[in-house]
Design a protein around this motif. Structure first.
Motif, PDB file in Angstrom:
ATOM      1  N   MET A  17      16.038  -2.194  -3.672  1.00  0.00           N
ATOM      2  CA  MET A  17      15.204  -2.226  -4.872  1.00  0.00           C
ATOM      3  C   MET A  17      14.860  -0.810  -5.323  1.00  0.00           C
ATOM      4  O   MET A  17      14.825  -0.523  -6.525  1.00  0.00           O
ATOM      5  N   ALA A  18      14.627   0.078  -4.363  1.00  0.00           N
ATOM      6  CA  ALA A  18      14.337   1.473  -4.706  1.00  0.00           C
ATOM      7  C   ALA A  18      15.523   2.107  -5.429  1.00  0.00           C
ATOM      8  O   ALA A  18      15.346   2.871  -6.383  1.00  0.00           O
ATOM      9  N   GLU A  19      16.735   1.768  -4.998  1.00  0.00           N
ATOM     10  CA  GLU A  19      17.931   2.313  -5.645  1.00  0.00           C
ATOM     11  C   GLU A  19      18.104   1.740  -7.047  1.00  0.00           C
ATOM     12  O   GLU A  19      18.515   2.441  -7.971  1.00  0.00           O
ATOM     13  N   ARG A  20      17.774   0.472  -7.222  1.00  0.00           N
ATOM     14  CA  ARG A  20      17.899  -0.149  -8.544  1.00  0.00           C
ATOM     15  C   ARG A  20      16.930   0.470  -9.547  1.00  0.00           C
ATOM     16  O   ARG A  20      17.206   0.504 -10.747  1.00  0.00           O
ATOM     17  N   GLN A  21      15.804   0.939  -9.058  1.00  0.00           N
ATOM     18  CA  GLN A  21      14.774   1.471  -9.945  1.00  0.00           C
ATOM     19  C   GLN A  21      15.076   2.877 -10.438  1.00  0.00           C
ATOM     20  O   GLN A  21      14.373   3.393 -11.322  1.00  0.00           O
ATOM     21  N   GLU A  22      16.107   3.508  -9.903  1.00  0.00           N
ATOM     22  CA  GLU A  22      16.495   4.812 -10.397  1.00  0.00           C
ATOM     23  C   GLU A  22      17.075   4.678 -11.809  1.00  0.00           C
ATOM     24  O   GLU A  22      17.891   3.806 -12.076  1.00  0.00           O
ATOM     25  N   PHE A  59      24.275  -1.198   5.260  1.00  0.00           N
ATOM     26  CA  PHE A  59      24.840   0.068   4.799  1.00  0.00           C
ATOM     27  C   PHE A  59      23.792   0.948   4.116  1.00  0.00           C
ATOM     28  O   PHE A  59      23.681   2.139   4.405  1.00  0.00           O
ATOM     29  N   SER A  60      23.030   0.374   3.197  1.00  0.00           N
ATOM     30  CA  SER A  60      22.080   1.162   2.405  1.00  0.00           C
ATOM     31  C   SER A  60      21.007   1.798   3.274  1.00  0.00           C
ATOM     32  O   SER A  60      20.673   2.977   3.117  1.00  0.00           O
ATOM     33  N   ILE A  61      20.461   1.007   4.217  1.00  0.00           N
ATOM     34  CA  ILE A  61      19.404   1.524   5.095  1.00  0.00           C
ATOM     35  C   ILE A  61      19.952   2.611   6.011  1.00  0.00           C
ATOM     36  O   ILE A  61      19.318   3.651   6.216  1.00  0.00           O
ATOM     37  N   ALA A  75      13.794   7.850  -5.440  1.00  0.00           N
ATOM     38  CA  ALA A  75      12.400   8.299  -5.485  1.00  0.00           C
ATOM     39  C   ALA A  75      11.453   7.349  -4.765  1.00  0.00           C
ATOM     40  O   ALA A  75      10.428   7.767  -4.226  1.00  0.00           O
ATOM     41  N   ALA A  76      11.794   6.052  -4.750  1.00  0.00           N
ATOM     42  CA  ALA A  76      10.927   5.064  -4.113  1.00  0.00           C
ATOM     43  C   ALA A  76      11.405   4.675  -2.719  1.00  0.00           C
ATOM     44  O   ALA A  76      10.979   3.652  -2.177  1.00  0.00           O
ATOM     45  N   SER A  77      12.271   5.476  -2.118  1.00  0.00           N
ATOM     46  CA  SER A  77      12.798   5.161  -0.785  1.00  0.00           C
ATOM     47  C   SER A  77      11.671   5.098   0.243  1.00  0.00           C
ATOM     48  O   SER A  77      10.752   5.922   0.238  1.00  0.00           O
ATOM     49  N   ILE A  78      11.778   4.142   1.144  1.00  0.00           N
ATOM     50  CA  ILE A  78      10.788   4.031   2.218  1.00  0.00           C
ATOM     51  C   ILE A  78      10.824   5.253   3.132  1.00  0.00           C
ATOM     52  O   ILE A  78       9.825   5.600   3.763  1.00  0.00           O
ATOM     53  N   PHE A  79      11.956   5.948   3.168  1.00  0.00           N
ATOM     54  CA  PHE A  79      12.080   7.121   4.034  1.00  0.00           C
ATOM     55  C   PHE A  79      11.406   8.363   3.444  1.00  0.00           C
ATOM     56  O   PHE A  79      11.368   9.407   4.092  1.00  0.00           O
ATOM     57  N   CYS A 119       0.801  -1.239   0.000  1.00  0.00           N
ATOM     58  CA  CYS A 119       0.000   0.000   0.000  1.00  0.00           C
ATOM     59  C   CYS A 119       0.826   1.278   0.000  1.00  0.00           C
ATOM     60  O   CYS A 119       0.269   2.369  -0.173  1.00  0.00           O
ATOM     61  N   GLY A 120       2.129   1.169   0.247  1.00  0.00           N
ATOM     62  CA  GLY A 120       2.971   2.361   0.283  1.00  0.00           C
ATOM     63  C   GLY A 120       2.789   3.200   1.530  1.00  0.00           C
ATOM     64  O   GLY A 120       3.071   4.401   1.524  1.00  0.00           O
ATOM     65  N   ALA A 121       2.313   2.591   2.623  1.00  0.00           N
ATOM     66  CA  ALA A 121       2.064   3.329   3.867  1.00  0.00           C
ATOM     67  C   ALA A 121       2.461   2.474   5.061  1.00  0.00           C
ATOM     68  O   ALA A 121       2.520   1.242   4.971  1.00  0.00           O
TER      69      ALA A 121
END
Length: 228
Positions: free
Chosen positions: A125-130, A193-195, A150-154, A97-99
């Protein structure tokens, strides 16, 4: 069927589910087994592999290697997470749901939430989608010299607001928690590291006043400044 509609079904077994995620039941204040009762979520690989690198990579490997036989393709896969069910449920809510909903006790187990996000490869995965490398923002420096994908959970509005509303003591406790910041010194921790990079990037954006040498102390400030 939308991701929201599918999310409403993950609590009960149904025909469309092809991945079962198992985790431990959270029993706050009760005595007994440290693991507790097992909880199952009935999920959908098509959604998981869009948002989680661990599922996307597994699907690609099986496709390239022919590891999945025709007779096995209809079987439900089981995937175990050593985490509390209410934390896993919120991670799944984000995937579908993105929330995220911040229930009572979320703050005390924030490191666990981050570790599940990290283990599933959601930020990866968010980084790969850039489509192209993210530019630096010289007008808004941060400890790791990067901006969020752009799709980062943060970038989820609830997470941003929750972090913004925390007390300074909570932020300091997070940054001193070895489960979150162990990577700073040892390269190993429950949170990778990424998180940790994304968390620091978001904190320096929304709470720069809490990431000064006066608040953090010279030792922690230096560790953060030299990270990444």
């Amino acid at each position: 069927m939308s991701g929201h509609d599918k999310f409403l079904k993950i609590l009960v077994e149904h025909e469309a589910s092809d991945v079962v995620i198992t985790c431990r039941a959270h029993r706050q204040g009760r005595q007994g087994s440290s693991r507790g009762q097992e909880v199952e979520f009935y999920c959908h690989s098509a959604i998981l592999k869009r948002c989680c690198s661990v599922f996307a990579d597994a699907a690609e490997f099986e496709s390239l290697s022919g590891a999945v036989k025709l007779q096995d393709s209809a079987r439900q896969r089981r995937f175990e997470l050593w985490a509390d069910d209410d934390i896993v449920f919120e991670v799944l809510r984000y995937i579908y749901c993105g929330a995220v909903y911040f229930h009572l006790g979320f703050r005390a187990r924030f490191a666990q939430f981050l570790s599940v996000v990290d283990f599933l490869g959601i930020e990866d995965m968010a980084e790969r989608q850039e489509l192209e490398p993210l530019p630096r923002e010289p007008t808004r420096p941060n400890f790791v010299g990067r901006t969020l994908p752009a799709a980062s959970i943060f970038l989820e509005p609830g997470i941003r607001q929750w972090l913004q509303d925390l007390h300074q003591e909570d932020i300091l406790a997070f940054l001193q928690d070895d489960l979150i910041s162990g990577t700073l010194d040892h390269g190993v921790g429950a949170v990778g590291f990424s998180i940790l990079c994304s968390l620091l990037t978001k904190l320096i954006e929304i709470r720069p006043q809490d990431l000064t040498v006066e608040v953090l102390g010279e030792q922690l400030y230096r560790r953060l400044a030299n990270f990444g």
